[in-house]
Design a protein around this motif. Structure first.
Motif, PDB file in Angstrom:
ATOM      1  N   ASN A  42     -20.989  16.592  72.710  1.00 32.07           N
ATOM      2  CA  ASN A  42     -21.898  15.749  71.941  1.00 32.07           C
ATOM      3  C   ASN A  42     -22.803  16.572  71.034  1.00 32.07           C
ATOM      4  OD1 ASN A  42     -22.395  13.006  71.530  1.00 32.07           O
ATOM      5  ND2 ASN A  42     -24.330  13.124  72.643  1.00 32.07           N
TER       6      ASN A  42
ATOM      7  N   LYS B  70     -16.949   7.476  57.575  1.00 26.73           N
ATOM      8  CA  LYS B  70     -17.431   6.281  58.267  1.00 26.73           C
ATOM      9  C   LYS B  70     -16.705   6.076  59.597  1.00 26.73           C
ATOM     10  CE  LYS B  70     -19.364   3.638  54.422  1.00 26.73           C
ATOM     11  NZ  LYS B  70     -19.302   2.404  53.603  1.00 26.73           N
TER      12      LYS B  70
ATOM     13  N   GLN C 299     -18.353   8.450  61.780  1.00 28.29           N
ATOM     14  CA  GLN C 299     -19.712   7.970  62.066  1.00 28.29           C
ATOM     15  C   GLN C 299     -19.715   6.998  63.244  1.00 28.29           C
ATOM     16  OE1 GLN C 299     -21.121   5.126  59.279  1.00 28.29           O
ATOM     17  NE2 GLN C 299     -23.284   5.317  59.849  1.00 28.29           N
ATOM     18  N   ARG C 300     -18.730   6.098  63.262  1.00 27.73           N
ATOM     19  CA  ARG C 300     -18.669   5.143  64.371  1.00 27.73           C
ATOM     20  C   ARG C 300     -18.363   5.839  65.692  1.00 27.73           C
ATOM     21  NH1 ARG C 300     -16.476   1.821  60.218  1.00 27.73           N
ATOM     22  NH2 ARG C 300     -14.326   2.427  60.674  1.00 27.73           N
ATOM     23  N   LEU C 301     -17.519   6.872  65.633  1.00 29.59           N
ATOM     24  CA  LEU C 301     -17.178   7.617  66.854  1.00 29.59           C
ATOM     25  C   LEU C 301     -18.376   8.394  67.380  1.00 29.59           C
ATOM     26  CD1 LEU C 301     -13.647   9.005  65.885  1.00 29.59           C
ATOM     27  CD2 LEU C 301     -14.144   7.212  67.551  1.00 29.59           C
ATOM     28  N   ARG C 302     -19.184   8.947  66.469  1.00 27.69           N
ATOM     29  CA  ARG C 302     -20.306   9.781  66.882  1.00 27.69           C
ATOM     30  C   ARG C 302     -21.628   9.024  66.951  1.00 27.69           C
ATOM     31  NH1 ARG C 302     -18.985  15.393  66.885  1.00 27.69           N
ATOM     32  NH2 ARG C 302     -20.922  15.510  68.067  1.00 27.69           N
ATOM     33  N   SER C 303     -21.646   7.763  66.506  1.00 29.73           N
ATOM     34  CA  SER C 303     -22.863   6.926  66.553  1.00 29.73           C
ATOM     35  C   SER C 303     -24.044   7.600  65.861  1.00 29.73           C
ATOM     36  CB  SER C 303     -23.231   6.589  68.011  1.00 29.73           C
ATOM     37  OG  SER C 303     -22.197   5.889  68.644  1.00 29.73           O
ATOM     38  N   VAL C 304     -23.836   7.946  64.598  1.00 26.90           N
ATOM     39  CA  VAL C 304     -24.892   8.600  63.820  1.00 26.90           C
ATOM     40  C   VAL C 304     -25.291   7.690  62.664  1.00 26.90           C
ATOM     41  CG1 VAL C 304     -24.110  10.920  64.440  1.00 26.90           C
ATOM     42  CG2 VAL C 304     -23.230   9.836  62.360  1.00 26.90           C
ATOM     43  N   PRO C 305     -26.498   7.866  62.104  1.00 25.83           N
ATOM     44  CA  PRO C 305     -26.968   6.989  61.027  1.00 25.83           C
ATOM     45  C   PRO C 305     -26.255   7.220  59.700  1.00 25.83           C
ATOM     46  CG  PRO C 305     -28.593   8.699  61.497  1.00 25.83           C
ATOM     47  CD  PRO C 305     -27.537   8.806  62.553  1.00 25.83           C
ATOM     48  N   ASN C 306     -26.351   6.227  58.798  1.00 23.87           N
ATOM     49  CA  ASN C 306     -25.719   6.301  57.483  1.00 23.87           C
ATOM     50  C   ASN C 306     -26.207   7.494  56.670  1.00 23.87           C
ATOM     51  OD1 ASN C 306     -23.979   4.055  57.503  1.00 23.87           O
ATOM     52  ND2 ASN C 306     -25.669   2.651  57.098  1.00 23.87           N
TER      53      ASN C 306
ATOM     54  N   ALA D  26     -22.758  14.914  62.893  1.00 24.83           N
ATOM     55  CA  ALA D  26     -23.803  14.671  63.892  1.00 24.83           C
ATOM     56  C   ALA D  26     -24.842  15.794  63.900  1.00 24.83           C
ATOM     57  CB  ALA D  26     -23.182  14.513  65.280  1.00 24.83           C
TER      58      ALA D  26
END
Length: 305
Positions: free
Chosen positions: A79, A101, A104-111, A150
């Motif tokens: 992580n 993108k 981004q969904r896999l790592r749960s990070v902001p735009n 991330a």
């Protein structure tokens, strides 16, 4: 360095069909370093990096990252880690932005992270182009952007400049050099090119045939190189006999007498002795191996890099 290592390995080994690909390697990478993992092709670099990420299970030894045992804390370690191993993974039918993108969904990070990494790798003007239409250098930069998304504490890159033209190599080099200072990211990167590691790394590990041959700074590597002093005279054989009586043990190479490193006062004394014996000194030279020569001596000159 007083800080605890961010990456440590203890007698790390990997055997395939009875052959050691990695043989009892002990690495220590400290926070803020750009650690260059250097060695010829097939030396064990990629295998070692895969073991640092838990992609390959070691035959022996162990790995600690962020002070934690990798076997017991792999999810939390990954992580905080970004990586690019062997070649970038991406969806060719998606644009650069769409690939990011997905990550981004896999790592749960902001735009905002997407915009930032696109700026860092200089792909903001190409984010709507499909990844299949990217040049090799752009694909490498996209892979690094995905690894950076991330903003990890540790970034592991396997041959990040492989196959790039000089301009692309320069871009990736400057990008990597900026990461510790601007973002607090520790970087571990492998390469078979001494010139690249020399220009980018703050510390280096040299591996060959699975064995770690050297670990330290470039300055430490150069300091281990003992200079030779070469005297050229009109009669090397006679000069050798004279100097043997004075307690010196030179080697004759052609018309020159060769000594391992001598203090300046000893060089002056040898010169004076020969002149007093009516034996003119034509030239005095200091020879020091280049880093490339040291690397080749360590890894074996017969091996292709």
């Amino acid at each position: 360095m007083t800080s605890s290592p961010i990456v440590e390995t203890y007698n790390l080994s990997k055997t395939y069909n009875g052959t050691h690909r990695v043989n009892q390697v002990n690495l220590a990478v400290h926070p803020g370093q750009i650690f260059g993992f250097l060695g010829p092709n097939g030396a064990g670099k990629t295998t070692t990096l895969k073991m640092l990420l838990g992609l390959i299970k070691p035959t022996g030894g162990k790995v600690k990252v962020f002070g934690k045992d990798l076997d017991n804390h792999r999810p939390s370690i990954l992580n905080q880690t970004g990586s690019l191993i062997e070649s970038p993974s991406y969806y060719g039918h998606l644009t650069g932005l769409e690939n990011l993108k997905v990550m981004q969904r896999l790592r749960s990070v902001p735009n905002k992270n997407i915009d930032e990494v696109l700026r860092i790798v200089r792909l903001e003007n190409h984010k709507h182009k499909k990844a299949d239409q990217y040049s090799l250098g752009m694909k490498q930069r996209l892979g690094i952007a995905m690894a950076l998304l991330a903003f990890p504490s540790l970034l592991i890159l396997d041959e990040p400049t492989n196959g790039l033209d000089p301009a692309g190599i320069g871009e990736i080099r400057e990008l990597i050099k900026s990461l510790p200072g601007h973002y607090g990211i520790t970087v571990v990167l492998s390469s078979h090119l001494l010139s690249e590691i020399e220009q980018i790394a703050t510390s280096v590990g040299i591996i060959n045939d699975g064995k770690l041959l050297f670990q330290g700074t470039m300055q430490n590597l150069q300091a281990s190189n003992k200079a030779t002093i070469r005297f050229k005279t009109t009669d090397a054989t006679r000069a050798e006999k004279i100097l043997l009586t004075q307690g010196y043990s030179p080697k004759i190479q052609g018309e020159q007498l060769v000594f391992t490193h001598l203090p300046d006062e000893e060089v002056s004394r040898i010169n004076r002795v020969m002149v007093e014996q009516d034996l003119p000194v034509i030239r005095i030279e200091e020879h020091k191996k280049s880093l490339e020569d040291i690397f080749l001596d360590l890894t074996g000159r017969e091996r292709s890099l």
